[in-house]
Every structure is written in structure tokens, then in C-alpha cells.
Design an enzyme around this catalytic site. Sequence first.
Site, PDB file in Angstrom:
ATOM      1  N   LYS A   1      12.862 -24.068   0.490  1.00  0.00           N
ATOM      2  CA  LYS A   1      13.259 -23.258   1.655  1.00  0.00           C
ATOM      3  C   LYS A   1      12.807 -21.810   1.450  1.00  0.00           C
ATOM      4  O   LYS A   1      12.457 -21.420   0.323  1.00  0.00           O
ATOM      5  CB  LYS A   1      14.774 -23.333   1.844  1.00  0.00           C
ATOM      6  CG  LYS A   1      15.577 -22.732   0.698  1.00  0.00           C
ATOM      7  CD  LYS A   1      17.066 -23.018   0.829  1.00  0.00           C
ATOM      8  CE  LYS A   1      17.825 -22.442  -0.363  1.00  0.00           C
ATOM      9  NZ  LYS A   1      19.242 -22.833  -0.375  1.00  0.00           N
TER      10      LYS A   1
ATOM     11  N   TYR B   1       8.659  12.353   1.498  1.00  0.00           N
ATOM     12  CA  TYR B   1       9.531  12.694   2.634  1.00  0.00           C
ATOM     13  C   TYR B   1      10.843  13.294   2.144  1.00  0.00           C
ATOM     14  O   TYR B   1      11.400  12.854   1.139  1.00  0.00           O
ATOM     15  CB  TYR B   1       9.866  11.434   3.443  1.00  0.00           C
ATOM     16  CG  TYR B   1       8.766  10.972   4.358  1.00  0.00           C
ATOM     17  CD1 TYR B   1       8.403  11.722   5.484  1.00  0.00           C
ATOM     18  CD2 TYR B   1       8.099   9.782   4.114  1.00  0.00           C
ATOM     19  CE1 TYR B   1       7.393  11.281   6.328  1.00  0.00           C
ATOM     20  CE2 TYR B   1       7.097   9.331   4.961  1.00  0.00           C
ATOM     21  CZ  TYR B   1       6.746  10.088   6.069  1.00  0.00           C
ATOM     22  OH  TYR B   1       5.761   9.652   6.900  1.00  0.00           O
TER      23      TYR B   1
END
Length: 374
Positions: A35, A266
Site C-alpha cells: 500500500k 526566507y
Amino acid sequence: MEASKRVIVSRAALVHNFELCRRQANGAGIIALVKADAYGHGMLECARLFADLGAAGLAVADAVEGVALREAGLAVPIYVLAGLAPQTVPGIVAHNLTPLVSDGAMLERLAHEAQRQKRVCTVHLKVDVGMGRQGALPEDFPELTRKALSLPAIQIGGMMAHLPKADDRNSDHSERARDAFARVSAVARGLVPYPLSCHLASSGALFYVADSRFDQVRPGIALYGCYPGGAAGKKSAGAPDLRPAMSWTADILLVRQVPAGHSIGYDCTWITKRPTKMAVLPLGYADGYLRRLSNRGQVLIAGRRAPVLGRVSMNLTVVDVTDIPGVDAGDEAVLLGRQGADEITADELAGWMETINYEALCLIGRLNRRVYQD
Ligand SMILES: *Cc1c(COP(=O)(O)O)cnc(C)c1O
């Protein structure tokens, strides 16, 4: 064109881990969990490999994944663990997928569709021994079993449950849940006039819970080389030595020198405290190198640790290589995996990301270009 960053999946490690799980399984069949794109390692590649190694079955979360496996030619039983929405019923029947069923209404829907397609739908019935998501309660399980028996288009292939605390060795929750599962499965075997395959163990139970193997086991994270329960889980597993199958590397884009007092990234969250040699990496949070790793993560360059400086951006990350001599653009940085004598494990990376190895692998493996190595 060759990418400047890549997730590398080692087939040798997958084989090693499968064989180790097979030894732990002690004769029980292995349902290999693929999965979430095989926990980020690539569903088709891993499914083929595990099937070739002799997996008794494969398990996916959603029916759509099961159909993709069938269309790729995989013929082993495929269990659909979670995504049993009504619209998936025709595909489940047509592709001979094995859904895990918790309730009578779904059994009826499957039976109706199987009749329409003139087929038989094999199901595994799910009992809830403490996970509390899906599954019939133990006291309702005989009724669910009788319901399935009453539907000619339904074959009961087996029954299963899933443990919520299989990696917690300080709790006896799993032992009690295992005993409850054993009681319910004995009742079910008494009701059903043909053999059932019973399965309970995920990786955690496979390593830590005695007598949890029954007929089949369902390892996931262990196949990919990590321990449920992370680094602590590894210690308490003792002998078995799983091998991480995923690593993640990138080529340094640029190396530059900046003076002390210079801001990086930033929001200027890092101001250099000394003249700094920095390396710019060609990845960021868009690649799964989460913003949470800002001023926190580390990468390996020339076998040494280089700390992340400032904010991780969408596509760029800056690391400090002042103390690592001879670093050049094009040199390899390791974000996950081994380089030289050092290693950044999925557990360490996940710790910086404030999550578990499972989530780190799913995220990174699915967001990046994968390369397979033997
Ligand atoms: C994901 C899953 C597993 C595998 O769990 P791991 O901890 O990765 O071994 C087993 N069974 C079910 C039902 C699952 O959903």
C-alpha cells in the site's frame, strides 16, 4: 536527462528483508504490504519482487491499487485492506481482488455483484480486537460469518484483525488481543465447513508478539527495512537486522563563501556567526524535505554532517560546509542513508520531521524520482 536528486531503492535490501521476515514467520505465508506505493518504494516494482520471492499474497489499501496490480499481470491473491467504497465493488469482483469485509451490507453488495458477473467473490472477514476502526466486534463475528455462509456467491477465504499497539513491548494489549483473536478464529473455524486462513501479525507482531503468526502474516515496514517503533523498536527486536531499502541523495548545486553576519533564506532565520562556506542543495519542501527541517536537519557530505542553515525553501536548501574541506558543486549530499562511516536513518530524519519512519518513507518515496539498484 539525469536528475540532480534521486531516491534510490535497493533490491538487495528488499530481498534481504523479505527473507528475514520469512524466517520470522516460521512457516506462515507472507502477505507483503505494498500500500501507499509500497511505503514510497514503488508498488509495481516491489509487488513483482515479493511475488517472485514467493509471497503468498499482496495487500493494498485501495481497490484501485489492486486493479493496477492485476493489470500489471500479478496473479497472487491481492487483499484490499481499507478502501471498500460501493463504487469499487464491480472492479473488485471482476479483478478477483479479496476485500476485507466488516459488515453484512457490504457482503450483500459483493454477493449481488458476483452473481451478476457469474463469479464467486472471496472475502476475508475482519474482526475488531482493539483497533476500533473497521471490523465486526467479536460478539458479532459469528453472525457476520453465518451471513457470509448464506450467500452462495461469497467464499470466505479467511479472517483477520489488526493490532493497534504491536510495537509497544511495555503493554500486554497485544497478547490479550491475540488471545481474543484466537478465540474468535476458533469459533469461525467451527462454523465454516472449509479451511480458513487466519492472520493477525503486522511487522510489530512478527518481531514482538509471541504466537501471533497463525496461517499468514502481513509485514509492511519491515520489508522496507525499518522497525515499527523506530530506533527503540530496533533495539528491542534484538537479533534481526533489517536493511533500509531507501536512500535519498542530491548533487550540490553551488558552493559559496559568505561573511559573518549574513542572513540565509526566507525570513532571515539564520544569521551566520562566522565566515561561512555554504552549499546549496536542489531540493526543498516540495520534494518532502519538510520546512520543519529548517535550522534543524542535517545531511551527509563527504561522510560528514552538514547542518541545514535557515529556512528550507520550496526547491532549495542551504547547508553549512565550513568544516568540510574540498566540497564542490556536483558533490553528493545524502539526505537519507549511508555515506562513508555515517548514516542518516529514516528514524533520525523522521524525528527531525516530528513524525515516524513510515510517514517519512511514504512522503519522500512518492515525491521523488526513484532509481532501482540491485
Ligand atoms: C499497514 C498494515 C499492515 C502492515 O503494518 P506494518 O506495521 O507496516 O508492518 C498490516 N495489516 C494491515 C491491516 C495494515 O493496514
